[in-house]
Write an enzyme that holds these catalytic residues in place. Structure first.
Site, PDB file in Angstrom:
ATOM      1  N   HIS A 208      42.169  27.697  36.692  1.00  0.00           N
ATOM      2  CA  HIS A 208      40.867  27.104  36.361  1.00  0.00           C
ATOM      3  C   HIS A 208      40.882  25.667  36.936  1.00  0.00           C
ATOM      4  O   HIS A 208      39.667  25.021  36.941  1.00  0.00           O
ATOM      5  CB  HIS A 208      40.323  26.950  34.940  1.00  0.00           C
ATOM      6  CG  HIS A 208      39.978  28.584  34.691  1.00  0.00           C
ATOM      7  ND1 HIS A 208      38.785  28.698  33.689  1.00  0.00           N
ATOM      8  CD2 HIS A 208      40.466  29.765  34.821  1.00  0.00           C
ATOM      9  CE1 HIS A 208      38.719  29.907  33.576  1.00  0.00           C
ATOM     10  NE2 HIS A 208      39.449  30.706  34.246  1.00  0.00           N
ATOM     11  N   SER A 212      39.348  30.302  42.153  1.00  0.00           N
ATOM     12  CA  SER A 212      39.796  31.512  42.675  1.00  0.00           C
ATOM     13  C   SER A 212      39.475  31.257  44.400  1.00  0.00           C
ATOM     14  O   SER A 212      38.907  30.479  44.720  1.00  0.00           O
ATOM     15  CB  SER A 212      38.596  32.680  42.119  1.00  0.00           C
ATOM     16  OG  SER A 212      38.993  33.213  41.069  1.00  0.00           O
ATOM     17  N   LYS A 235      31.376  42.680  36.109  1.00  0.00           N
ATOM     18  CA  LYS A 235      32.005  43.363  37.472  1.00  0.00           C
ATOM     19  C   LYS A 235      33.695  43.631  36.936  1.00  0.00           C
ATOM     20  O   LYS A 235      33.933  44.779  37.155  1.00  0.00           O
ATOM     21  CB  LYS A 235      32.164  42.346  38.384  1.00  0.00           C
ATOM     22  CG  LYS A 235      32.531  42.946  39.789  1.00  0.00           C
ATOM     23  CD  LYS A 235      32.487  41.933  40.996  1.00  0.00           C
ATOM     24  CE  LYS A 235      33.281  42.883  42.060  1.00  0.00           C
ATOM     25  NZ  LYS A 235      33.013  41.895  43.288  1.00  0.00           N
ATOM     26  N   ASP A 236      34.161  42.757  35.862  1.00  0.00           N
ATOM     27  CA  ASP A 236      35.518  43.118  35.502  1.00  0.00           C
ATOM     28  C   ASP A 236      35.603  44.254  34.600  1.00  0.00           C
ATOM     29  O   ASP A 236      36.469  45.081  34.542  1.00  0.00           O
ATOM     30  CB  ASP A 236      36.300  41.825  34.921  1.00  0.00           C
ATOM     31  CG  ASP A 236      36.758  41.006  35.727  1.00  0.00           C
ATOM     32  OD1 ASP A 236      37.111  41.562  36.757  1.00  0.00           O
ATOM     33  OD2 ASP A 236      36.965  39.716  35.391  1.00  0.00           O
ATOM     34  N   GLU A 279      63.174  53.533  37.005  1.00  0.00           N
ATOM     35  CA  GLU A 279      61.751  54.017  37.102  1.00  0.00           C
ATOM     36  C   GLU A 279      61.149  53.643  38.660  1.00  0.00           C
ATOM     37  O   GLU A 279      61.727  52.741  39.079  1.00  0.00           O
ATOM     38  CB  GLU A 279      60.869  53.047  36.043  1.00  0.00           C
ATOM     39  CG  GLU A 279      61.332  53.492  34.640  1.00  0.00           C
ATOM     40  CD  GLU A 279      61.001  54.867  34.281  1.00  0.00           C
ATOM     41  OE1 GLU A 279      59.748  54.748  33.620  1.00  0.00           O
ATOM     42  OE2 GLU A 279      61.489  55.904  34.593  1.00  0.00           O
TER      43      GLU A 279
END
Lengths: 418, 213
Positions: A208, A212, A235-236, A279
């Site tokens: 922040h 972005s 959107k998320d 894994e």
């Protein structure tokens, strides 16, 4: 009434200004693609793992004589225990998948470049903690693969100079992996996620501050930023829906496909499984470990293979914006690297044979060569691109987005264009 | 980027695919109560004298829907909530076979190839040219050919043994994952719900984004 309560809180706590600054007025580039959904998804999976883990811990017993049975108790007798356990086990794989995509996006679009180095480095720290948490969690079911995986990995600390032997004993709490190891791994497996949550907060505060990145690689002017809420919350959420569908297919229909059959056999220190595999998310790094013939060299190579990503802001010497998008050489390297990862994953999965050992060595060499060559390639590529001239759409974009840039003392490493 | 996803997916699926070995016979595990009960019956007669299923109680069998009379026969005078354990003591087992026979509760999950492995193993006994009994899938096995497949030459008799082996494997598959059916059923509801929810979210997203010029 409502207003009065909020006013009362605001006088004592910056609630409204927080919501404004970080949600309703938080500027987000409107051109973000769906690749930018994976940070939110990682946060969601983290919460999912914590929530399911807390309930699993209510029924799990960290004791070598009881833990395997307690997992079966969860799977068979606890109401919806099977659901909790499959969600948690599948969630670990989902977490790594989401994080690897999140990292791949950062690498592809050059989001690690100035001014976002701290985001990249806090992310790197989070990845290490995630790996440690997953590794320790894998011991808890106390199956054959749990036991031997933990034995092999803790054994690597023998490579510590001077007191390797003592470090291994100190880590295990015993000469071999045993009850002391199980209880401390359980304790740390419960602790680390909360440290990860703290790390995520730092990651978000940094985000922040620098805001972005976006697919163009150019800091966008105010006109092309939109508030996070409601545009990106929805959107998320839509992306989350897609993610959950894939996740639930695994949880409900293919949960065993991600588990090693040998882990359904209780741990037996007297009997080594024919083939110890980690894994899937550790396979490439495991292949690098095995590709170096000497123990110390292998451990150093494996550690470096994870940590080398941190150097990306310094290794990438190009100032061309947009990461791989406008940089054909870098793009080719990105895809070659992805293929190399898959080759390493395959080598890590198969039992060592003459052929796979050679493959592993070549792929390991290639892996590090990429990072070593990047400074030279990126600089040459930049010169080539400048000589050729930037594509007209990039030039137009740069011109239209001209605005004050974050001033950095060292322009060289910035993703900005002058 | 898309490639990377595909690659990661392949990574996961290759692990799953690795389990299916070519030499194993592919069988369809049956999930009906009748088949599982037939399997339990066969297992009680053939396997139970040596092998335990410590995570399964007789009560679980009744709850699943098996014939109460049959279950009572199997348990004898043991209480209903006793685990299905064998009468063979560990010492005797080690004396006779050199090792304790493995617990069967998780057998179909504990081997690469799962149910296919166990089935192929059960019918994989044969007589070597030297006249010894061996097994195609697991030559080091200590278990004798309890089903008698190695001596069976008559096709009808072999088919009968194979059917019995399939029933046993069906029972073991249920024992290893008793909630599978419930899981699948719930899975359809959950995924159906998510499909509707995601579609709605998609439209809401489009509606909200349409406010932008």
């Amino acid at each position: 009434m409502n207003n009065r309560i909020i006013k009362w809180i605001d006088q004592r706590f910056p609630l409204s200004s927080f919501v404004k600054h970080d949600l309703t007025e938080y500027p987000t580039p409107r051109n973000l693609s769906y690749w930018w959904n994976f940070g939110f998804l990682a946060g969601f999976v983290l919460m999912l793992q914590v929530a399911t883990g807390i309930f699993l811990a209510m029924h799990y017993k960290a004791d070598v004589t009881l833990s395997f049975d307690s997992i079966q108790h969860i799977m068979r007798d606890v109401n919806y225990g099977w659901l909790l356990r499959f969600m948690h086990a599948t969630g670990a794989s989902a977490f790594f998948l989401v994080i690897y995509i999140h990292m791949a996006r950062t690498l592809y679009y050059g989001s690690y470049r100035a001014p976002r180095e701290l985001m990249w480095w806090t992310g790197q720290g989070l990845l290490l903690m995630l790996m440690a948490t997953a590794f320790m969690g894998y011991l808890l079911p106390w199956g054959q693969m749990s036991f031997w995986g933990a034995t092999v990995i803790t054994n690597l600390f023998r490579a510590t100079p001077f007191f390797g032997e003592q470090v291994v004993i100190w880590l295990r709490g015993d000469y071999g992996v045993g009850d002391a190891t199980l209880t401390r791994f359980f304790s740390l497996h419960y602790l680390l996620p909360f440290l990860i949550i703290g790390g995520v907060l730092v990651h978000l505060v940094a985000l922040h501050t620098v805001k972005s990145s976006n697919p163009s690689g150019i800091d966008l002017a105010a006109k092309d930023n939109i508030p996070f809420h409601p545009y990106f919350t929805i959107k998320d959420l839509y992306g989350l829906g897609i993610f959950l569908i894939v996740y639930c297919i695994f949880v409900f229909f293919l949960p065993n496909s991600l588990m090693e059959p040998a882990n359904n056999i209780p741990a037996n220190p007297m009997q080594t499984p024919t083939h110890i595999v980690p894994e899937w998310y550790f396979l490439p790094f495991y292949a690098i470990l095995r590709s170096v013939p000497n123990l110390v060299g292998g451990v150093v190579a494996m550690g470096l293979s994870v940590m080398v990503f941190s150097f990306m802001p310094y290794l990438d010497r190009s100032r061309i914006p947009g990461g791989a998008r406008y940089r054909p050489w870098y793009r080719a390297m990105f895809y070659l690297f992805a293929v190399d990862m898959v080759v390493l994953g395959y080598v890590g999965y198969t039992p060592p044979s003459d052929q796979s050992i050679v493959m592993g060595k070549i792929a390991t060499f290639f892996y590090f060569a990429m990072f070593v060559l990047l400074p030279f390639i990126s600089r040459k590529e930049e010169q080539w691109l400048i000589r050729r001239g930037l594509p007209s759409d990039v030039k137009a974009l740069v011109a239209s987005e001209a605005k004050e840039k974050i001033k950095l003392p060292d322009q060289r490493r910035s993703g900005d264009i002058k | 980027m898309k490639k990377l996803i595909v690659i990661l997916m392949l990574c996961c699926s290759s692990i799953a695919a690795g389990a299916a070995e070519s030499k194993l016979e592919n069988i369809q595990v049956e999930t009906s109560v009748q088949a599982v009960e037939r399997g339990a019956d066969a297992l009680m007669n053939t396997c139970h004298s040596c092998h335990s299923l410590k995570y399964i109680t007789y009560h679980d069998l009744v709850k699943f829907g098996m014939d109460k009379k049959k279950v009572d026969d199997w348990r004898g005078d043991q209480p209903l909530d006793t685990a299905v354990t064998s009468q063979l003591s560990d010492e005797t087992a080690i004396q006779s076979y050199g090792k304790v026979p493995p617990d069967l509760s998780l057998m179909t999950k504990a081997r690469e190839g799962g149910a296919n492995y166990v089935y192929t193993y059960l019918i994989g006994y044969y007589i070597t040219p030297e006249g010894m009994t061996s097994n195609h899938v697991f030559p080091e096995t200590k278990m004798p050919d309890m089903m008698g497949i190695s001596g069976a030459t008559d096709p009808a008799q072999r088919a009968e043994i194979q059917t019995k082996a399939r029933d046993i494997v069906s029972f073991l598959a249920w024992a290893a994952d008793p909630h599978e059916e419930e899981r699948h059923k719930l899975g359809y509801y959950v995924i159906g719900y998510l499909l509707v929810l995601t579609t709605l979210l998609f439209f809401v997203k489009n509606q909200i984004w349409s406010r932008l010029k």
